[in-house]
Design an enzyme around this catalytic site. Sequence first.
Site, PDB file in Angstrom:
ATOM      1  CG  ASP A 314      -2.208   0.837   0.921  1.00 35.35           C
ATOM      2  OD1 ASP A 314      -2.182   1.655  -0.014  1.00 35.35           O
ATOM      3  OD2 ASP A 314      -3.198   0.712   1.658  1.00 35.35           O
TER       4      ASP A 314
HETATM    5  C1  BGC Z   1      -5.123   3.074   0.201  1.00 33.79           C
HETATM    6  C2  BGC Z   1      -5.333   2.029  -0.861  1.00 33.79           C
HETATM    7  C3  BGC Z   1      -5.218   2.639  -2.227  1.00 33.79           C
HETATM    8  C4  BGC Z   1      -3.881   3.345  -2.339  1.00 33.79           C
HETATM    9  C5  BGC Z   1      -3.645   3.983  -3.692  1.00 33.79           C
HETATM   10  C6  BGC Z   1      -3.858   3.872  -0.029  1.00 33.79           C
HETATM   11  O1  BGC Z   1      -3.705   4.882   0.876  1.00 33.79           O
HETATM   12  O2  BGC Z   1      -5.072   2.449   1.467  1.00 33.79           O
HETATM   13  O3  BGC Z   1      -6.574   1.425  -0.676  1.00 33.79           O
HETATM   14  O4  BGC Z   1      -5.377   1.654  -3.205  1.00 33.79           O
HETATM   15  O5  BGC Z   1      -3.803   4.352  -1.350  1.00 33.79           O
HETATM   16  O6  BGC Z   1      -4.413   5.091  -3.881  1.00 33.79           O
END
Ligand code: BGC
Length: 762
Positions: A314
Site C-alpha cells: 500500500d
Molecule cells: C489506500 C489504498 C489505495 C492506495 C492507492 C492507499 O492509501 O489504502 O486502498 O489503493 O492508497 O491510492
Amino acid sequence: MLLAGTVLHAGTDAGVSAATSGARAAYENPALTLEQRVEDLLGRMTLEEKVGQMCQYVSPERLREAAKRRPSGPVKDDMTPEVKGTNLDKIDQMVREGRIGSFLTVTTPEEANRLQSLAAESRLRIPLLLGIDAINGNALVAGTTVFPTPINLASTFDPELVERVARATAVEVRAHGSQWTFSPNVDVARDARWGRVGETFGEDPLLVGILGAAMVRGYQGSPALGPTSIMACIKHMIAGSQPINGLNYAAADVSERTMREIFLPPYEACIRAGAATAMAAHNELGGIPCHANQWLIEDVFRREKGFAGFVVSDWTDVERLVSVHHVAVDMEEAVYQAVTAGLDMHMHGPGFFEPLVRLVRAGRIAESRVDESVRRILRAKFALGLFEDHGTRAGQAAEVTFTEAHRQLALEAARKSIVLLKNTGSVLPLGPTSRRILVTGPLADSPSIMGWWAGRQPRQNYITIAQGLKQAAPAGVEVSWFDGGDSVRSMPDAAISGAVRAAQDADVVVAVVGEKTVRYDPDKTSGENVDRSDLELVGRQLELVQALAATGRPVIVVLSNSRPLASPWIFEHVPAVVEAWEPGCMGGQAVAEVLFGTVNPSGRLPISFPRSAGHIQTIYNHKPADGWHTYALEQSAPAFPFGAGLSYTTFTYSNLKVAPIIHPGEPVIVSVDVANTGSRTGDEVVLLYMRDLVSSVTTPVKALKAFRRVTLAPTERRTVAFEVAFDQLALLDRRLRAVVEPGEFSVMVGGLNQTFRVEAVQ
Ligand code: BGC
C-alpha cells in the site's frame, strides 16, 4: 505491432542484441507460451531492470498537481508523499532506462500512451502496468460513470449485478489506458468509526466474499487475464477494518481465530475467483506490520490459500516500516523485511530501487527471490496482452465511457441499493396529500453521493437528491429546495431558521443529512484517514431535523453517508428514514423514485447500525456470550441489524424445510416458501442463517450461509431452495483445523426456525 515469422533467439546474448537492434526477440513472439516468454525475457534482464519492474510511481501528471498543492512549512511524515523524494524531471528518463515498471493514477489515455511509448524506448521494451483506484467506476477520472459505492452494492445482495458493474468499470478503465484496479476492498467492516466502511461490502464474511469474487470476475472478465481484462487487487490484507479506536492504520489486535473466521474467508473466495493481485494492509497484525509479515503473505496467502498473483504494497507502507511502525531502522532494512515477507511491487516512489539492488549485491537477498517477483509481474503483463498492444486508440475512451448503458446500470444498482429503514404510518411512498415537498439539508445537493473514490465530475454528469426529486415529481407536485449550505460541520442559524420557515409552506419535508465523503472537500467527515470517535450526525444536522419535526410537518430523513450512523432521536421520532448511502451519479434519481414509489425499495443492510459508538461491534454474527449482560443504561441490541430493510409490500415466509439428518459430505438442502402478501411487486432478499447449537469452540449465534434476491408480484408465492455445502458447517477446532462436528444445527430463514442433525463419521 509485431512482425510475423521472425527467427527466435534462444540465448541471452542473442536476445539482448535482438532487443537492442529492434528485431523481435523470443519473448515478443505471441506464439510462444506465456511461461516461455516470461523465462526468455527474464533471462535477458539485468538486476536493475528486474528491480525496476518492482517499482511503481505516481503518474507524472498527478505529481505535478500535488507539487502545486504542497503546503509550506514542516510536513508530517509523508503528507505529500507523491512529491517526497521523487524527482519529477527524471521520471521520463527512468522509464526509458527500465527503472519503473508501473504507474498509478494515470487519468488520461494520452498520458497512458505517452508513458507506454517511453517504455517502448527502453532496452527490452517492457510495457508498463498502469493501476488506478477504480472503486465504484473509474470515478477518479472526470467524465466516467460513477457507480454506487461498495456499501451500496452490498445492500443489493445481488452478485450478478455487482459483476456487471465491475465489467462496465473494466471497460472504462481499460479505454483510459490502465489495466489494473485497486479493488475490491474485501475488508470485513467491524468498526463503524473507521472512515473506510463505505468502501467495503459490510460486516458479513460470506457476503463480502461472494461480492468480492463477483467483482474479481467482472474486472478480469474471464478466468485467465486477457486484452479486455483489468486486474483486480484484493485488499488490504488483513484486518485493518477492525483497528484500535477505529483509526485507520492503527493495529489490528485480532486473534488468529478471528482472522481466520472473519477476515480471511473473503480473500479465499476472491483467490478462488482468480484475483490477480493483492495489496498488503497499512496495519500491524499481532505486533507484525502486514508489509513485513512473512507468515501472512507467504505461508497463509501463497502456500495455504494458493494465491498465485503478485502482492503490491500500500501507499509508501514500506517507508512506514521505518517512520510509523518503527520495526526497521532505515529503508534498506525495511525493503529487506518487505521483500523477505513476500512483497512483489512497491507503491510508490524512489525509496525502493537502490536499497533492493544493494541488498542483492550484498548477498542479503538472493537474485532468485527478485526473479520470483518479476516473474509474477511479467506474467500479468503478458497475460493482459500488453506486449502485443499496450496503447489505447484515440477516441476509444469517449466511445465507451459514461454511455447510456452504463448510466442505466448505475441507476439499476442505485435503485436496488437503497434501504428503507423506517416507515411508520406509511408516510412513504409520497402520496396525493404531499403536493408541496420541501427538500433541504447539507447533503441534498451534494456530489458526496459519489463517494470517497470519486474525483471532481462535470456537474451535468450526476443527479443530486434535490435535483432527482424535482425531476421525478409527478404532475401537480411542487418540490422546493431550501439551500442552507452544504457544510456538515458548521451550519449557520439561518440554515435552520430558513428551513423551518420554508417547511411551514410544505406538506412534507425531506431532510437529506449524513456525512460528506468528498475527497477534495475539507468539510468531509468520512473516507480514508477520516475516522470518527462518535457516530451521531455531524454538526447541527440533528438540530435541523428536530427543528423541522417541531413544525408538525412529517419529516422524511434521507441519510447519505458511508458508514452506519447512530442517531437515536431520529430513529425514534422521525416517521420515515431512508438509507441512500452514496448511490453514485444516478443516485438522486433513484432516491426520488423510491420516495415517490415508482421504485419499491429493496436494499438490505449489509452491516448493523449500532446504537452509539459505545456499541461498536454489535455485529449480528457475534458469539453467544456477547450481549448476555446488557449495558446499565442502554440496550445492547443494534438500532438496525444486518439484513434490515423494508418494502412497500409485505412478504411472508412459510414451510421451511430441511432434511433432518445430514451425513458427512452431503450438502444441506433447505427450502422455504416466500409470498408477496401486499399489493405491489417487490424484491425480497431471502437470508439463510445457521447455528451450530453445541460446539467444541464457541460459534456465532447465527451466520449467513446463503442468500437470494427474488422478485415477487402481488399474491405470488415461490419456493426458494438453497444448497449449503457440507464444509460450510465447519468450525475451526481448538487447533484451528476446519472440521464439521456432529450434532444439532439450526436453520433460520425469515423468522422461521428448523433443526437438523449432522451424523458422526462412521
Ligand atoms: C489506500 C489504498 C489505495 C492506495 C492507492 C492507499 O492509501 O489504502 O486502498 O489503493 O492508497 O491510492
